[in-house]
Design an enzyme around this catalytic site. Structure first.
Site, PDB file in Angstrom:
ATOM      1  N   CYS A 114     101.236 -21.357  36.928  1.00  8.56           N
ATOM      2  CA  CYS A 114     102.235 -20.292  37.003  1.00  8.56           C
ATOM      3  C   CYS A 114     103.611 -20.652  37.780  1.00  8.56           C
ATOM      4  O   CYS A 114     104.408 -19.712  37.429  1.00  8.56           O
ATOM      5  CB  CYS A 114     101.333 -19.052  37.530  1.00  8.56           C
ATOM      6  SG  CYS A 114      99.963 -18.658  36.594  1.00  8.56           S
ATOM      7  N   HIS A 246     107.386 -14.157  39.613  1.00  9.55           N
ATOM      8  CA  HIS A 246     106.019 -14.592  38.435  1.00  9.55           C
ATOM      9  C   HIS A 246     105.294 -13.236  38.330  1.00  9.55           C
ATOM     10  O   HIS A 246     104.938 -12.400  39.312  1.00  9.55           O
ATOM     11  CB  HIS A 246     105.181 -15.366  39.105  1.00  9.55           C
ATOM     12  CG  HIS A 246     103.958 -15.678  38.287  1.00  9.55           C
ATOM     13  ND1 HIS A 246     104.024 -15.827  36.868  1.00  9.55           N
ATOM     14  CD2 HIS A 246     102.630 -15.664  38.562  1.00  9.55           C
ATOM     15  CE1 HIS A 246     102.799 -15.958  36.473  1.00  9.55           C
ATOM     16  NE2 HIS A 246     101.931 -15.999  37.674  1.00  9.55           N
ATOM     17  N   ASN A 276     100.403 -11.368  32.411  1.00 11.75           N
ATOM     18  CA  ASN A 276     100.767 -12.557  33.103  1.00 11.75           C
ATOM     19  C   ASN A 276     100.908 -13.930  32.030  1.00 11.75           C
ATOM     20  O   ASN A 276     100.013 -14.032  31.543  1.00 11.75           O
ATOM     21  CB  ASN A 276      99.715 -13.129  34.124  1.00 11.75           C
ATOM     22  CG  ASN A 276      99.892 -14.447  34.819  1.00 11.75           C
ATOM     23  OD1 ASN A 276     100.743 -15.177  34.681  1.00 11.75           O
ATOM     24  ND2 ASN A 276      99.175 -14.697  35.861  1.00 11.75           N
TER      25      ASN A 276
HETATM   26  N1  COA Z   1      87.684  -3.641  33.456  1.00 13.91           N
HETATM   27  C1  COA Z   1      86.795  -3.042  34.138  1.00 13.91           C
HETATM   28  N2  COA Z   1      86.214  -3.559  35.514  1.00 13.91           N
HETATM   29  C2  COA Z   1      86.408  -4.701  35.673  1.00 13.91           C
HETATM   30  C3  COA Z   1      87.369  -5.543  35.132  1.00 13.91           C
HETATM   31  C4  COA Z   1      87.943  -5.011  33.730  1.00 13.91           C
HETATM   32  N3  COA Z   1      88.802  -5.582  33.176  1.00 13.91           N
HETATM   33  N4  COA Z   1      87.134  -6.513  35.766  1.00 13.91           N
HETATM   34  C5  COA Z   1      86.375  -6.446  36.893  1.00 13.91           C
HETATM   35  N5  COA Z   1      86.000  -5.363  36.724  1.00 13.91           N
HETATM   36  C6  COA Z   1      85.032  -4.620  37.880  1.00 13.91           C
HETATM   37  C7  COA Z   1      84.132  -5.890  38.396  1.00 13.91           C
HETATM   38  O1  COA Z   1      83.101  -6.256  37.572  1.00 13.91           O
HETATM   39  C8  COA Z   1      83.754  -5.134  39.859  1.00 13.91           C
HETATM   40  O2  COA Z   1      82.788  -4.358  39.350  1.00 13.91           O
HETATM   41  P1  COA Z   1      81.290  -4.237  40.428  1.00 13.91           P
HETATM   42  O3  COA Z   1      82.106  -3.774  41.660  1.00 13.91           O
HETATM   43  O4  COA Z   1      80.380  -3.403  39.856  1.00 13.91           O
HETATM   44  O5  COA Z   1      80.950  -5.649  40.637  1.00 13.91           O
HETATM   45  C9  COA Z   1      84.894  -4.296  40.106  1.00 13.91           C
HETATM   46  O6  COA Z   1      85.634  -4.284  38.810  1.00 13.91           O
HETATM   47  C10 COA Z   1      85.860  -4.816  41.116  1.00 13.91           C
HETATM   48  O7  COA Z   1      86.067  -6.307  40.993  1.00 13.91           O
HETATM   49  P2  COA Z   1      87.179  -7.055  41.744  1.00 13.91           P
HETATM   50  O8  COA Z   1      87.307  -8.431  41.022  1.00 13.91           O
HETATM   51  O9  COA Z   1      86.469  -7.100  43.103  1.00 13.91           O
HETATM   52  O10 COA Z   1      88.321  -6.270  41.610  1.00 13.91           O
HETATM   53  P3  COA Z   1      89.731  -6.410  42.273  1.00 13.91           P
HETATM   54  O11 COA Z   1      90.108  -5.031  42.843  1.00 13.91           O
HETATM   55  O12 COA Z   1      89.712  -7.796  43.187  1.00 13.91           O
HETATM   56  O13 COA Z   1      90.783  -6.587  41.093  1.00 13.91           O
HETATM   57  C11 COA Z   1      91.803  -8.328  40.004  1.00 13.91           C
HETATM   58  C12 COA Z   1      90.474  -7.779  40.296  1.00 13.91           C
HETATM   59  C13 COA Z   1      91.780  -9.407  39.330  1.00 13.91           C
HETATM   60  C14 COA Z   1      92.923  -7.328  39.205  1.00 13.91           C
HETATM   61  C15 COA Z   1      92.666  -8.735  41.302  1.00 13.91           C
HETATM   62  O14 COA Z   1      91.719  -9.439  42.242  1.00 13.91           O
HETATM   63  C16 COA Z   1      93.698  -9.546  41.126  1.00 13.91           C
HETATM   64  O15 COA Z   1      94.616  -9.110  40.721  1.00 13.91           O
HETATM   65  N6  COA Z   1      93.924 -10.769  41.594  1.00 13.91           N
HETATM   66  C17 COA Z   1      94.972 -11.826  41.674  1.00 13.91           C
HETATM   67  C18 COA Z   1      94.808 -12.348  40.248  1.00 13.91           C
HETATM   68  C19 COA Z   1      96.082 -13.142  39.867  1.00 13.91           C
HETATM   69  O16 COA Z   1      97.150 -12.318  39.846  1.00 13.91           O
HETATM   70  N7  COA Z   1      96.046 -14.342  39.390  1.00 13.91           N
HETATM   71  C20 COA Z   1      96.947 -14.989  38.809  1.00 13.91           C
HETATM   72  C21 COA Z   1      97.837 -15.707  39.982  1.00 13.91           C
HETATM   73  S1  COA Z   1      98.984 -16.719  39.000  1.00 13.91           S
END
Ligand code: COA
Length: 319
Positions: A114, A246, A276
């Site tokens: 990225c 980004h 993204n």
């Molecule tokens: N739809 C519904 N539920 C979802 C889901 C989706 N697409 N993806 C994950 N979940 C659920 C998980 O299974 C979890 O459920 P559980 O509590 O029953 O186990 C719950 O949502 C929380 O998951 P978690 O991964 O802890 O969520 P989060 O608050 O950390 O959000 C992201 C997830 C990916 C949105 C967040 O971590 C994020 O934005 N991270 C940065 C990622 C990024 O930008 N990467 C690229 C950098 S270049």
């Protein structure tokens, strides 16, 4: 006056197919509400069979050339940032070169996920200021849809396909790229990676991510590299007209602006429309905000990105 790489033109391209969160929820266990609340994403474009990283990159580059009023024959350097090339080799930059009708110039790919566009921009800027190129096209183009695990709802909802490009030209000028800062820390490989490759599995592999940990590192790294790039340019945060970040996640964008003490309305946001698009996201956001009139000539821009590796970087540009 100092010799700089000025942005002469910009362009972007998106696949024809636009997919809403609701459409995704028909095949993935997710909802529009969850995706919007956690990421700000509403739509992404997904490449069709006839759309590739090189075809999207070519379309973006041609628009940037048209915007600059230049003929492809004047280009002596093409740098393509991508992690999803058409072939393992040769570099997709050489496919774009041929598509543009350029018989001879320097052309290669840069792979920093990225942050790839920031890396590519810095390499091209250094080659221009060093005298080995005068007019360059720097492209970010990706088809991440091809390396997503469509059964992993934690990642497949976050990414989209697209391309953006800028044409750079050597100028004795006040405008252009004022500073660039790049970083990499390979110890974080397992937080964001693809589980395949030519030298290990002999396959392309699928994207894997520990989203929460990536999030935590992103805000800290981005705020700190923006300060470094501003210092090098001799500017302060108050001098920034637009942050062009980004586009990974709306919450990362808001948190980074807050940490820098900048109002949210100085941040270019396209993540809602494009999701993204990895190395494509910064030039795609830049072109979008120039064409819709937000960014004007003379504005000071802070471009920034962080991605797999980890890699991260920032550039300060007077447009
Ligand atoms: N739809 C519904 N539920 C979802 C889901 C989706 N697409 N993806 C994950 N979940 C659920 C998980 O299974 C979890 O459920 P559980 O509590 O029953 O186990 C719950 O949502 C929380 O998951 P978690 O991964 O802890 O969520 P989060 O608050 O950390 O959000 C992201 C997830 C990916 C949105 C967040 O971590 C994020 O934005 N991270 C940065 C990622 C990024 O930008 N990467 C690229 C950098 S270049």
């Amino acid at each position: 006056m100092t010799m700089r790489s000025a942005i002469l033109g910009t362009g972007s391209a998106l696949p024809a197919r636009r997919v809403s969160n609701d459409e995704l929820a028909e095949t993935v266990d997710t909802s529009d509400e969850w995706i919007v609340e956690r990421t700000g994403i509403r739509f992404r474009h997904i490449a069709g069979e006839d759309e590739t990283t090189a075809s999207l990159g070519t379309a973006a580059a041609q628009k940037a050339l048209d915007d600059a009023g230049l003929d492809a024959g004047e280009i002596d350097l093409i740098v393509l940032a991508t992690s999803t090339p058409d072939q393992t080799f040769p570099a997709s930059a050489t496919i774009i070169q041929t598509n543009l009708g350029i018989d001879d110039c320097v052309a290669f790919d840069v792979q920093a996920v990225c942050s790839g566009f920031l890396y590519a921009l810095s390499v091209a800027d250094n080659m221009i200021r060093g005298g080995s190129a005068r007019k360059a096209i720097v492209i970010g183009s990706e088809t991440f849809s091809r390396i997503l695990d469509w059964e992993d709802r934690g990642t497949c909802v976050l990414f989209g396909d697209g391309a953006g490009a800028v044409v750079l030209g050597a100028e004795e000028s006040e405008r252009g790229i004022l500073s660039s800062k790049l970083h990499a820390d390979g110890r974080h490989n397992q937080l964001l990676y693809v589980d395949g490759g030519p030298s290990t599995t002999g396959t392309v592999g699928k994207l894997r991510m520990k989203g929460r940990e990536v999030f935590r590192h992103a805000v800290v790294n981005l705020a700190s590299v923006l300060h470094e790039a501003l210092d090098e340019a001799g500017l302060a945060t108050a001098d920034i007209d637009w942050i062009v970040p980004h586009q990974a996640n709306r919450r990362i964008l808001d948190a980074t602006a807050k940490k820098l003490g900048l109002p949210a309305d100085k941040v270019v946001i396209t993540v809602d429309q494009h999701a993204n698009t990895s190395a494509a996201s910064v030039p795609l956001a830049l072109d979008t905000a120039i064409r819709d009139g937000r960014i004007k000539r003379g504005d000071v821009l802070a471009l920034e990105a962080m991605g797999g590796g980890f890699t991260w970087g920032a550039s300060i540009v007077r447009y």
